[in-house]
Design a protein around this motif. Sequence first.
Motif, mmCIF file in Angstrom:
data_model
loop_
_atom_site.group_PDB
_atom_site.id
_atom_site.type_symbol
_atom_site.label_atom_id
_atom_site.label_comp_id
_atom_site.label_asym_id
_atom_site.label_seq_id
_atom_site.Cartn_x
_atom_site.Cartn_y
_atom_site.Cartn_z
ATOM 1 N N ARG A 82 -33.819 7.905 -5.391
ATOM 2 C CA ARG A 82 -33.528 7.657 -4.107
ATOM 3 C C ARG A 82 -33.100 6.004 -3.934
ATOM 4 N N ASP A 83 -33.720 5.178 -4.204
ATOM 5 C CA ASP A 83 -33.455 3.926 -3.891
ATOM 6 C C ASP A 83 -32.155 3.403 -5.030
ATOM 7 N N LEU A 84 -32.036 3.817 -5.991
ATOM 8 C CA LEU A 84 -30.990 3.422 -6.779
ATOM 9 C C LEU A 84 -29.607 4.217 -6.587
ATOM 10 N N GLN A 85 -29.950 5.604 -5.962
ATOM 11 C CA GLN A 85 -28.718 6.075 -5.527
ATOM 12 C C GLN A 85 -28.145 5.271 -4.193
ATOM 13 N N ARG A 106 -24.598 4.046 -4.135
ATOM 14 C CA ARG A 106 -23.472 4.303 -3.091
ATOM 15 C C ARG A 106 -22.948 3.311 -2.477
ATOM 16 N N LEU A 107 -23.747 2.158 -2.153
ATOM 17 C CA LEU A 107 -23.023 1.041 -1.809
ATOM 18 C C LEU A 107 -22.197 0.135 -2.637
ATOM 19 N N ASP A 108 -22.542 0.276 -3.912
ATOM 20 C CA ASP A 108 -21.443 -0.274 -5.002
ATOM 21 C C ASP A 108 -20.313 0.241 -4.936
ATOM 22 N N LEU A 109 -20.279 1.719 -4.795
ATOM 23 C CA LEU A 109 -19.167 2.394 -4.785
ATOM 24 C C LEU A 109 -18.112 1.745 -3.626
ATOM 25 N N LEU A 110 -18.685 1.441 -2.598
ATOM 26 C CA LEU A 110 -17.899 0.777 -1.440
ATOM 27 C C LEU A 110 -17.474 -0.548 -1.876
ATOM 28 N N ASP A 111 -18.299 -1.122 -2.574
ATOM 29 C CA ASP A 111 -17.995 -2.472 -3.042
ATOM 30 C C ASP A 111 -16.721 -2.567 -4.101
ATOM 31 N N LEU A 112 -16.968 -1.384 -4.944
ATOM 32 C CA LEU A 112 -15.871 -1.261 -6.082
ATOM 33 C C LEU A 112 -14.507 -0.864 -5.115
ATOM 34 N N HIS A 113 -14.541 -0.229 -4.044
ATOM 35 C CA HIS A 113 -13.368 0.349 -3.257
ATOM 36 C C HIS A 113 -12.816 -0.901 -2.812
ATOM 37 N N LYS A 114 -13.656 -1.819 -2.281
ATOM 38 C CA LYS A 114 -13.031 -3.058 -1.374
ATOM 39 C C LYS A 114 -12.281 -3.844 -2.481
ATOM 40 N N ALA A 115 -13.130 -3.933 -3.863
ATOM 41 C CA ALA A 115 -12.258 -4.947 -4.749
ATOM 42 C C ALA A 115 -10.875 -4.188 -5.225
ATOM 43 N N GLU A 116 -10.743 -2.952 -5.415
ATOM 44 C CA GLU A 116 -9.583 -2.428 -5.524
ATOM 45 C C GLU A 116 -8.462 -2.651 -4.128
ATOM 46 N N TRP A 164 -16.688 10.008 0.513
ATOM 47 C CA TRP A 164 -17.873 9.138 -0.044
ATOM 48 C C TRP A 164 -19.080 9.321 1.068
ATOM 49 N N MET A 165 -18.602 8.920 2.348
ATOM 50 C CA MET A 165 -19.622 8.868 3.438
ATOM 51 C C MET A 165 -20.064 10.117 3.854
ATOM 52 N N ALA A 166 -19.151 11.209 3.791
ATOM 53 C CA ALA A 166 -19.418 12.545 4.341
ATOM 54 C C ALA A 166 -20.478 13.024 2.935
ATOM 55 N N ASP A 167 -20.314 12.929 1.772
ATOM 56 C CA ASP A 167 -21.171 13.256 0.836
ATOM 57 C C ASP A 167 -22.558 12.631 1.120
ATOM 58 N N TRP A 168 -22.744 11.409 1.260
ATOM 59 C CA TRP A 168 -24.051 10.657 1.562
ATOM 60 C C TRP A 168 -24.563 11.348 2.946
ATOM 61 N N MET A 169 -23.575 11.485 3.887
ATOM 62 C CA MET A 169 -24.444 12.373 4.986
ATOM 63 C C MET A 169 -25.009 13.412 4.638
ATOM 64 N N ARG A 170 -24.245 14.335 3.973
ATOM 65 C CA ARG A 170 -24.648 15.649 3.397
ATOM 66 C C ARG A 170 -25.945 15.571 2.653
ATOM 67 N N TRP A 171 -26.087 14.587 1.599
ATOM 68 C CA TRP A 171 -27.229 14.727 0.570
ATOM 69 C C TRP A 171 -28.339 13.823 0.713
ATOM 70 N N HIS A 172 -28.112 12.605 1.295
ATOM 71 C CA HIS A 172 -29.073 11.469 1.097
ATOM 72 C C HIS A 172 -29.133 10.548 2.447
ATOM 73 N N TRP A 173 -28.519 10.929 3.599
ATOM 74 C CA TRP A 173 -28.492 10.083 4.763
ATOM 75 C C TRP A 173 -30.144 9.883 5.135
ATOM 76 N N ALA A 174 -30.890 10.926 5.310
ATOM 77 C CA ALA A 174 -32.485 10.672 5.485
ATOM 78 C C ALA A 174 -33.213 9.611 4.976
ATOM 79 N N ALA A 175 -32.582 9.477 3.572
ATOM 80 C CA ALA A 175 -33.483 8.156 2.651
ATOM 81 C C ALA A 175 -33.017 6.785 3.206
ATOM 82 N N VAL A 176 -32.044 6.778 4.271
ATOM 83 C CA VAL A 176 -31.536 5.398 4.352
ATOM 84 C C VAL A 176 -32.085 4.873 5.880
#
Length: 160
Positions: free
Chosen positions: A48-51, A55-65, A81-93
Motif C-alpha cells: 500500500r504505501d509503496l503503491q 502513483r505519485l512518482d508517475l505524476l512526477d514522471l509525467h510532469k518531467a515529460e 491514472w487517477m481513475a485507476d487510483w480511485m478504482r483500486w487504491h483511493w481508500a488507502a490515502v
Amino acid sequence: MIRAISASPLIDRSAFAAKNAQGARIVADPARGLVQGRGFQTLYEVPRDLQTAMRLDLLDLHKAELDKGGSMLFDHSAVEWMADWMRWHWAAVSTRAWDAALAKAEALVKRYDTSLHLESGPKRGYDGYNWLDVPNAQQTEELMRFLYGRFGVTPTIAKG
C-alpha cells in the motif's frame, strides 16, 4: 501541441497513437516499467504505501515529460491514472494527500492542448501487466468521465 489519450484498460491504443501522431513524439506510458523496475509484476500487488509513492512518482514522471516541451502525444494520461487510483487504491490515502494528488494531476491535465478519449478500438491482449476485467474497465471508464468534469476538461471523443 500536447495531446494525451485516455482509454479503458481493455483498449489497445498503440495503433491509434501511431496513426494520429502527426509528427509528434509519442510518449509511452511509464507505469509498467516503473512497477517492474521495483520487482513487481503489476501495480496492484505493490504494498500500500509503496503503491501510493509509485502513483505519485508517475505524476512526477509525467510532469518531467511535459516540461521537455515540443509536440508530443501521450499514449496515456493523468486522467486514466487517477481513475485507476480511485478504482483500486483511493481508500488507502488520507483526504489531504488525495487532494494534493488530485491537484497535481489537474495541473498536468490542464497542460494538454487536447484530451483524447478513445471510446473504442482493438482489444488489448493479455500482457501480464494490465488488468483486463470488463466490470473493472467499465468502472474505470465512469471514473474517467467524472474526472474530466472535475478537472473542467471536455475530451475529444475518438474511435480507434
